[in-house]
Design a protein around this motif. Structure first.
Motif, short mmCIF file in Angstrom:
data_model
loop_
_atom_site.label_atom_id
_atom_site.label_comp_id
_atom_site.label_asym_id
_atom_site.label_seq_id
_atom_site.Cartn_x
_atom_site.Cartn_y
_atom_site.Cartn_z
N LEU A 1 0.82 -1.21 0.00
CA LEU A 1 0.00 0.00 0.00
C LEU A 1 0.86 1.26 0.00
O LEU A 1 0.48 2.28 -0.59
N GLY A 2 2.03 1.19 0.62
CA GLY A 2 2.96 2.33 0.55
C GLY A 2 3.43 2.58 -0.87
O GLY A 2 3.53 3.74 -1.31
N ASP A 3 3.72 1.52 -1.60
CA ASP A 3 4.14 1.66 -3.00
C ASP A 3 3.01 2.22 -3.86
O ASP A 3 3.25 3.00 -4.78
N ILE A 4 1.78 1.82 -3.56
CA ILE A 4 0.64 2.34 -4.32
C ILE A 4 0.48 3.84 -4.06
O ILE A 4 0.28 4.62 -5.00
N ILE A 5 0.59 4.25 -2.81
CA ILE A 5 0.49 5.68 -2.49
C ILE A 5 1.62 6.44 -3.16
O ILE A 5 1.42 7.53 -3.71
N GLU A 6 2.81 5.88 -3.15
CA GLU A 6 3.96 6.53 -3.80
C GLU A 6 3.72 6.67 -5.31
O GLU A 6 4.05 7.70 -5.91
N ALA A 7 3.11 5.67 -5.93
CA ALA A 7 2.81 5.73 -7.35
C ALA A 7 1.81 6.84 -7.65
O ALA A 7 1.92 7.54 -8.67
N VAL A 8 0.85 7.05 -6.76
CA VAL A 8 -0.11 8.13 -6.94
C VAL A 8 0.60 9.48 -6.84
O VAL A 8 0.35 10.39 -7.64
N TYR A 9 1.49 9.62 -5.87
CA TYR A 9 2.25 10.87 -5.74
C TYR A 9 3.10 11.14 -6.98
O TYR A 9 3.20 12.27 -7.45
N ILE A 10 3.71 10.10 -7.51
CA ILE A 10 4.51 10.26 -8.72
C ILE A 10 3.62 10.69 -9.88
O ILE A 10 3.99 11.56 -10.67
N TRP A 11 2.43 10.09 -9.99
CA TRP A 11 1.49 10.48 -11.04
C TRP A 11 1.11 11.95 -10.89
O TRP A 11 1.06 12.68 -11.87
N GLU A 12 0.87 12.39 -9.65
CA GLU A 12 0.52 13.79 -9.42
C GLU A 12 1.65 14.72 -9.84
O GLU A 12 1.42 15.78 -10.42
N LEU A 13 2.89 14.33 -9.54
CA LEU A 13 4.04 15.18 -9.90
C LEU A 13 4.27 15.23 -11.41
O LEU A 13 4.69 16.27 -11.94
N THR A 14 4.02 14.14 -12.09
CA THR A 14 4.25 14.11 -13.53
C THR A 14 3.08 14.66 -14.32
O THR A 14 3.21 14.89 -15.52
N ASN A 15 1.94 14.87 -13.68
CA ASN A 15 0.75 15.41 -14.34
C ASN A 15 0.19 16.59 -13.55
O ASN A 15 -0.94 16.54 -13.06
N PRO A 16 0.97 17.67 -13.45
CA PRO A 16 0.50 18.80 -12.62
C PRO A 16 -0.71 19.53 -13.21
O PRO A 16 -1.43 20.20 -12.48
N ASP A 17 -0.94 19.37 -14.50
CA ASP A 17 -2.04 20.08 -15.14
C ASP A 17 -3.37 19.35 -15.03
O ASP A 17 -4.42 19.91 -15.34
N LYS A 18 -3.36 18.11 -14.55
CA LYS A 18 -4.59 17.32 -14.44
C LYS A 18 -5.20 17.47 -13.05
O LYS A 18 -4.53 17.83 -12.08
N GLU A 19 -6.48 17.15 -12.97
CA GLU A 19 -7.22 17.23 -11.71
C GLU A 19 -6.72 16.16 -10.73
O GLU A 19 -6.56 15.00 -11.10
N ASN A 20 -6.51 16.55 -9.48
CA ASN A 20 -5.94 15.64 -8.48
C ASN A 20 -6.98 15.03 -7.55
O ASN A 20 -6.62 14.26 -6.67
N LYS A 21 -8.25 15.33 -7.72
CA LYS A 21 -9.26 14.81 -6.79
C LYS A 21 -9.35 13.29 -6.85
O LYS A 21 -9.48 12.64 -5.82
N LYS A 22 -9.27 12.72 -8.04
CA LYS A 22 -9.31 11.25 -8.16
C LYS A 22 -8.07 10.63 -7.52
O LYS A 22 -8.15 9.59 -6.88
N ALA A 23 -6.93 11.28 -7.70
CA ALA A 23 -5.69 10.77 -7.12
C ALA A 23 -5.75 10.83 -5.59
O ALA A 23 -5.34 9.87 -4.91
N GLU A 24 -6.27 11.92 -5.06
CA GLU A 24 -6.40 12.04 -3.61
C GLU A 24 -7.38 10.99 -3.07
O GLU A 24 -7.17 10.44 -1.99
N ALA A 25 -8.43 10.70 -3.83
CA ALA A 25 -9.38 9.66 -3.41
C ALA A 25 -8.71 8.30 -3.39
O ALA A 25 -9.01 7.47 -2.51
#
Length: 88
Positions: free
Chosen positions: A15-39
């Motif tokens: 689960l830590g790796d999954i959360i880290e993957a979401v953070y990486i996705w957020e960093l690489t896609n700053p122009d996209k909406e983050n609400k789904k990622a936060e969920a």
């Protein structure tokens, strides 16, 4: 399953790796909406809490079978979360 400590470590790592993957996705896609990622992060944290609670149950008759069931649930829920990350 070697022991409870290894199962707890597996839950933490997966689960830590999954959360880290979401953070990486957020960093690489700053122009996209983050609400789904936060969920997804919230869902991973909830999954962690639920699985650790199941591991710490004391009133289990067959511990080996119970831990095996928790391990299978970790794999299933982890795959679902990974699929959701890939769909972002």
């Amino acid at each position: 399953m070697a022991n409870v400590r290894d199962l707890k470590k597996d839950i933490n790592y997966v689960l830590g790796d999954i959360i880290e993957a979401v953070y990486i996705w957020e960093l690489t896609n700053p122009d996209k909406e983050n609400k789904k990622a936060e969920a997804l992060i919230d869902e991973a944290i909830t999954t962690f809490d639920e699985l650790i609670t199941k591991v710490n149950q004391k009133d289990v008759e067959n511990k080996k079978k119970h831990f095996k069931t928790v391990n299978v649930e970790l794999e299933e829920r982890g795959r679902k979360l990974i699929d959701k990350i890939n769909a972002l």
